[in-house]
Enzyme design. Sequence first.
Site, PDB file in Angstrom:
ATOM      1  N   GLY A 191      -2.194  33.341  -2.354  1.00  0.00           N
ATOM      2  CA  GLY A 191      -1.204  32.918  -1.356  1.00  0.00           C
ATOM      3  C   GLY A 191       0.169  32.760  -1.984  1.00  0.00           C
ATOM      4  N   ASP A 246      -0.695  23.858  -3.442  1.00  0.00           N
ATOM      5  CA  ASP A 246      -1.753  22.835  -3.408  1.00  0.00           C
ATOM      6  C   ASP A 246      -1.688  21.870  -4.594  1.00  0.00           C
ATOM      7  OD1 ASP A 246      -2.615  24.344  -1.260  1.00  0.00           O
ATOM      8  OD2 ASP A 246      -4.165  25.381  -2.402  1.00  0.00           O
ATOM      9  N   GLY A 293      -3.750  22.523   1.559  1.00  0.00           N
ATOM     10  CA  GLY A 293      -4.076  21.883   0.275  1.00  0.00           C
ATOM     11  C   GLY A 293      -5.469  22.195  -0.216  1.00  0.00           C
ATOM     12  N   GLU A 344      -6.255  19.569   5.287  1.00  0.00           N
ATOM     13  CA  GLU A 344      -7.175  20.532   5.927  1.00  0.00           C
ATOM     14  C   GLU A 344      -8.596  20.422   5.378  1.00  0.00           C
ATOM     15  OE1 GLU A 344      -5.913  24.563   5.133  1.00  0.00           O
ATOM     16  OE2 GLU A 344      -5.925  24.277   2.964  1.00  0.00           O
TER      17      GLU A 344
END
Length: 371
Positions: free
Chosen positions: A19, A153, A196, A248
């Site tokens: 990501g 994260d 995260g 999350e």
Amino acid sequence: MKTTVTPSLKNIAVMTGGGDAPGLNAVIRAVVITALNYGWQCYGIRDSYDGLLAPARYPNGGLIHLTREAVRGITHLGGTILGTTNKGNPFEYPMPGSDGQLQLKDRSDELIAAFKQHQLDVLVAIGGDGALSIAHTLSQKGLAVMGVPKTIDNDLAPTAVTFGFDTAVSFATECIDRLHATGHAHSRIMVVEVMGRHAGWIALHAGVAGTADAILIPEIPYDLNRVVAKIKARRQEGHHFSLAVVAEGARPTAGTVSMVERPGGVKRLGGIGQKVAEELQALTGQDARAVVLGHLLRGGTPTAFDRLISLRFGAAAVRGLAAGHRNVMVALDSPGVRYVPLAEATKQIKLVPLDSDLIQTARELGICLGD
Ligand code: F6P
């Protein structure tokens, strides 16, 4: 600048994997400028390793010659000029089989051969634990690697912080401020879901900075009755709105993490914010709304802090190569940087320690952590 040159090193390959995170472009710029000072050339691989494994996909070639001009004016830009993917693992590369279905194939030997063919002497891999684990395995097959830790994260163990995290926290905090205003106006419960993965760093930092009433993180399985008690206590004090930040990866004490299925059957973390909002509305009788910040946390301009970390990591990566470091990752060890073996860097993810000062601070400020 006075430089010591490693004679065997001429060409550096640079890739961004997994990501994206704000600061990737700043790292690329710092790698290139520092390398040019040593007399080395840099080549960016497009979309992680796809530029070498699927070059036909790119009309102008899968490698970008990263000249001084190519990296001018990119420090403040989000995203990555090289592109990235989290589906390009060379050890499990998706290829259409004879039946037309995608099959996972080990193409790592081809990748290493492509490095040799293009005379790329060393790889600067900018990634999170997934991309760095892949880089580590490539290094075990003989590729010379320098890792740079990236992820919003902040879950990479050997570095004090990863770039991208500060930008994500700053943006999430601003969103919390905004949601406080509308929650207050409507006397609602506002639930903010943040990314995260399995670590609660973003939720905890943004939640404390944004003065949330409750913060639910993966490290502390929650009992929603605790949050309800907090909301009711606030109502008794005359505060008819409340705000909860939910990571999350948070999960209830008697339950599992919330997953959503994407097209293609891939399951990802997601949906917990909506669940918590619905349950809180049912348990309190108060209107609740959920907001998912999701990929908004990954886009945008890196903060000054993230730019500085990124530029320092990029320069340190090349400095480390000049000093002979290989198969290591740059890590922030304030006030300086150090080089950590890739094997150690990817051993385990960094979770929020339950005895940390920030957890203690949250509790002392009356924030409900769901336990
Ligand atoms: O690791 C970064 C991250 O943004 C996580 O916080 C999140 O769970 C994941 O990536 C989402 O990835 P994707 O790009 O596949 O949606």
